[in-house]
Design a protein around this motif. Structure first.
Motif, short mmCIF file in Angstrom:
data_model
loop_
_atom_site.label_atom_id
_atom_site.label_comp_id
_atom_site.label_asym_id
_atom_site.label_seq_id
_atom_site.Cartn_x
_atom_site.Cartn_y
_atom_site.Cartn_z
N TYR A 1 2.72 -8.27 4.60
CA TYR A 1 1.68 -7.57 5.35
C TYR A 1 0.54 -7.11 4.44
N ILE A 2 0.86 -6.75 3.21
CA ILE A 2 -0.20 -6.39 2.26
C ILE A 2 -1.12 -7.58 2.04
N SER A 3 -0.55 -8.75 1.82
CA SER A 3 -1.33 -9.93 1.47
C SER A 3 -1.97 -10.65 2.65
N ASN A 4 -1.40 -10.52 3.84
CA ASN A 4 -1.82 -11.37 4.95
C ASN A 4 -2.31 -10.66 6.20
N SER A 5 -2.39 -9.33 6.17
CA SER A 5 -2.78 -8.66 7.41
C SER A 5 -3.48 -7.34 7.11
N ILE A 6 -3.98 -6.74 8.16
CA ILE A 6 -4.57 -5.40 8.06
C ILE A 6 -3.60 -4.34 8.56
N ALA A 7 -2.35 -4.70 8.78
CA ALA A 7 -1.35 -3.75 9.29
C ALA A 7 -1.14 -2.58 8.33
N THR A 8 -1.34 -2.81 7.05
CA THR A 8 -1.28 -1.74 6.07
C THR A 8 -2.57 -1.75 5.27
N PHE A 9 -2.98 -0.58 4.83
CA PHE A 9 -4.17 -0.50 3.99
C PHE A 9 -3.81 -0.63 2.51
N ASP A 10 -2.54 -0.79 2.18
CA ASP A 10 -2.18 -1.12 0.80
C ASP A 10 -2.79 -2.47 0.48
N VAL A 11 -3.24 -2.63 -0.76
CA VAL A 11 -3.84 -3.91 -1.17
C VAL A 11 -3.12 -4.54 -2.35
N ASP A 12 -2.32 -3.76 -3.08
CA ASP A 12 -1.58 -4.28 -4.21
C ASP A 12 -0.11 -4.44 -3.84
N PRO A 13 0.49 -5.58 -4.17
CA PRO A 13 1.90 -5.79 -3.86
C PRO A 13 2.79 -4.71 -4.48
N VAL A 14 3.90 -4.43 -3.81
CA VAL A 14 4.89 -3.48 -4.32
C VAL A 14 6.02 -4.25 -4.98
N THR A 15 6.71 -3.61 -5.88
CA THR A 15 7.84 -4.22 -6.56
C THR A 15 9.14 -3.69 -5.96
N THR A 16 10.23 -4.34 -6.29
CA THR A 16 11.53 -3.84 -5.86
C THR A 16 11.74 -2.43 -6.39
N GLN A 17 11.34 -2.19 -7.64
CA GLN A 17 11.48 -0.85 -8.23
C GLN A 17 10.66 0.17 -7.45
N ASP A 18 9.43 -0.19 -7.05
CA ASP A 18 8.61 0.71 -6.22
C ASP A 18 9.36 1.09 -4.95
N ARG A 19 9.94 0.10 -4.28
CA ARG A 19 10.65 0.36 -3.02
C ARG A 19 11.93 1.14 -3.26
N MET A 20 12.59 0.94 -4.39
CA MET A 20 13.79 1.73 -4.71
C MET A 20 13.41 3.21 -4.81
N GLU A 21 12.32 3.48 -5.52
CA GLU A 21 11.86 4.87 -5.65
C GLU A 21 11.43 5.43 -4.29
N TRP A 22 10.71 4.64 -3.51
CA TRP A 22 10.26 5.04 -2.18
C TRP A 22 11.46 5.37 -1.30
N MET A 23 12.53 4.60 -1.43
CA MET A 23 13.71 4.81 -0.59
C MET A 23 14.45 6.10 -0.93
N GLY A 24 14.13 6.69 -2.08
CA GLY A 24 14.75 7.96 -2.46
C GLY A 24 14.43 9.11 -1.53
N GLN A 25 13.39 8.99 -0.71
CA GLN A 25 13.03 10.07 0.20
C GLN A 25 13.90 10.11 1.46
N PHE A 26 14.63 9.04 1.71
CA PHE A 26 15.40 8.96 2.95
C PHE A 26 16.80 9.55 2.76
#
Length: 170
Positions: A26-51
């Motif tokens: 969605y970052i690379s192919n759509s406007i569904a998110t305003f993120d423009v830089d790809p995320v890494t697995t490590q980024d998502r691991m840290e992000w998942m820490g909030q749940f």
């Protein structure tokens, strides 16, 4: 995969790689998110820490009957200021091959059901970049109502993009 052949469960850290892949599409192919830089697995691991299992911030994933992750729905903080604690921002992202099968609806309804039981939550919000008829339909079907438009709120792929804000009581 036939419609209805999927299971919804809580997201786990082992899902981070596939969640990153789905979101990067969605970052690379759509406007569904305003993120423009790809995320890494490590980024998502840290992000998942909030749940957590019982808090206001939840993540659910849908998997095929053979365990392939098809999409996810989550609730995150609406805003960092303390008084906004009773509100969450919600979103759903599906693998590009898993749309149109009812997966997004099932994920969202289950997530919202969990959030409705949380004693501190009062509202769920969603931002939908325009145009996105499928996402607007999903949100309306899930009990959200449109409360405003942020005109040309961002710029992606060289174009200004407006965003509809939706809310749902919990």
């Amino acid at each position: 995969m036939a419609q209805g052949e999927f299971v919804v469960r809580k997201g786990i850290s082992g899902d981070a790689h596939t969640i990153a892949r789905i979101y990067n599409h969605y970052i690379s192919n759509s406007i569904a998110t305003f993120d423009v830089d790809p995320v890494t697995t490590q980024d998502r691991m840290e992000w998942m820490g909030q749940f957590t299992d019982t808090g206001p911030y939840q993540i659910l994933v849908a998997t095929s009957t053979v365990g392939e992750l098809l999409g996810y729905a989550c609730s995150v903080p609406y805003h960092s200021r303390a008084a906004y604690y009773t509100s969450v921002m919600t979103s759903v992202y599906l693998d590009s091959t898993a749309t149109g099968m009812g997966i997004g609806s099932k994920l969202y309804i289950q997530l919202l059901g969990i959030l409705e039981k949380h004693p501190d939550l009062h509202r769920a919000y969603a931002l939908v970049s325009l145009p996105n008829d499928a996402s607007l339909a999903l949100h309306r079907k899930s009990g959200f109502r449109e409360v405003g438009v942020l005109h040309e709120a961002g710029k992606k792929f060289g174009d200004f993009i407006s965003v509809t804000i939706l809310e749902r009581p919990l």
